[in-house]
Every structure is written in structure tokens, then in C-alpha cells.
Design a protein around this motif. Structure first.
Motif, short mmCIF file in Angstrom:
data_model
loop_
_atom_site.label_atom_id
_atom_site.label_comp_id
_atom_site.label_asym_id
_atom_site.label_seq_id
_atom_site.Cartn_x
_atom_site.Cartn_y
_atom_site.Cartn_z
N ASP A 121 4.12 -2.59 -2.12
CA ASP A 121 3.33 -2.73 -1.17
C ASP A 121 2.38 -1.47 -1.29
N ALA A 122 2.59 -0.36 -1.51
CA ALA A 122 1.79 1.02 -1.61
C ALA A 122 0.88 0.48 -2.71
N ALA A 123 1.18 0.00 -3.86
CA ALA A 123 0.16 -0.35 -5.00
C ALA A 123 -0.77 -1.40 -4.48
N LEU A 124 -0.21 -2.33 -3.48
CA LEU A 124 -1.25 -3.38 -2.90
C LEU A 124 -2.40 -2.64 -2.25
N TYR A 125 -1.88 -1.84 -1.13
CA TYR A 125 -2.81 -1.24 -0.38
C TYR A 125 -3.62 -0.11 -1.23
N ILE A 172 -3.31 -14.04 -12.58
CA ILE A 172 -3.27 -14.47 -11.23
C ILE A 172 -4.76 -14.52 -10.62
N ARG A 173 -5.44 -13.25 -10.73
CA ARG A 173 -6.53 -13.09 -10.25
C ARG A 173 -7.70 -13.85 -11.16
N ARG A 174 -7.65 -14.01 -12.24
CA ARG A 174 -8.63 -15.01 -13.06
C ARG A 174 -8.24 -16.27 -12.55
N GLU A 175 -7.36 -16.90 -12.46
CA GLU A 175 -6.97 -18.20 -11.99
C GLU A 175 -7.68 -18.54 -10.59
N VAL A 176 -7.32 -17.70 -9.58
CA VAL A 176 -8.04 -17.79 -8.55
C VAL A 176 -9.50 -17.75 -8.31
N ASN A 235 -10.23 -7.04 -4.88
CA ASN A 235 -9.90 -7.86 -6.46
C ASN A 235 -9.73 -7.12 -7.42
N ARG A 236 -8.46 -6.55 -7.48
CA ARG A 236 -7.96 -5.69 -8.62
C ARG A 236 -6.51 -5.67 -8.51
N THR A 237 -5.74 -5.17 -9.63
CA THR A 237 -4.34 -5.08 -9.73
C THR A 237 -3.96 -3.56 -9.76
N GLU A 238 -3.03 -3.13 -9.07
CA GLU A 238 -2.42 -1.74 -9.24
C GLU A 238 -1.15 -1.72 -9.52
N ALA A 239 -0.59 -0.86 -10.53
CA ALA A 239 0.62 -0.78 -10.69
C ALA A 239 1.19 0.56 -9.95
N CYS A 240 2.56 0.58 -9.90
CA CYS A 240 3.12 1.57 -9.29
C CYS A 240 3.38 2.39 -10.47
N ALA A 241 3.15 3.77 -10.46
CA ALA A 241 3.57 4.83 -11.46
C ALA A 241 4.97 5.14 -11.48
N GLU A 242 5.62 4.84 -12.67
CA GLU A 242 6.98 4.87 -12.82
C GLU A 242 7.68 6.55 -12.48
N SER A 272 -6.00 -9.24 -4.51
CA SER A 272 -5.73 -7.86 -4.73
C SER A 272 -3.93 -7.96 -5.08
N LEU A 273 -3.60 -7.21 -5.72
CA LEU A 273 -2.18 -7.46 -6.21
C LEU A 273 -1.77 -5.87 -6.48
#
Length: 74
Positions: free
Chosen positions: A45-49, A1-5, A57-64, A23-24
Motif C-alpha cells: 500500500d505504501a508503495a502504491l501511494y 499489467i500496466r502495458r496491457e491496460v 501510471n507507474r510501478t513502485e516496489a517496496c525496498a527490502e 499505478s501499482l
């Protein structure tokens, strides 16, 4: 998604160049992040912030394991 935008100029963007960034925050419904819809949204939401705090301009994932956001790369 980021690359396309990033690849598309958006003439109505609030930037002089017409380029925007994204940012995702990402959380998975399986297995732990999504024990409930509210928890899934809270973790995404926490991962987004976190992504915004770490430079945007990055993607963060929630740590399981902890439910805390973990870097998924810039």
C-alpha cells in the motif's frame, strides 16, 4: 499489467479518450516484506501511494532493507 491496460481502449472509462492508466505498489512475501500478511499489505500500500505521488501510471516496489518503497521505474 500496466502495458496491457494501456493498450486497451475502455469505452466506459471516465476519460474522453477511453484510455486509463494503472499505478501499482509491489511487496514481496519473501524474505522481509511479508513477515505477516498485515505487514505485506501495508508495504504494498505504501508503495502504491508512492507511485501515485511520483506521477501515477507507474510501478513502485517496496525496498527490502528498510521496508520503504523504492522506485521500480516509470
Amino acid at each position: 499489467i500496466r502495458r496491457e491496460v494501456a493498450a486497451r481502449a475502455m469505452p466506459h472509462a471516465a476519460t474522453a479518450s477511453g484510455l486509463v492508466s494503472v499505478s501499482l505498489g509491489v511487496a514481496s512475501a519473501v524474505p522481509r516484506d511479508g513477515a505477516s500478511a498485515a505487514l505485506l499489505i501495508e508495504r504494498a500500500d505504501a508503495a502504491l501511494y508512492r507511485a501515485k505521488r511520483l506521477g501515477r501510471n507507474r510501478t513502485e516496489a517496496c525496498a527490502e532493507a528498510e521496508g520503504a518503497p523504492e522506485s521500480a521505474g516509470a
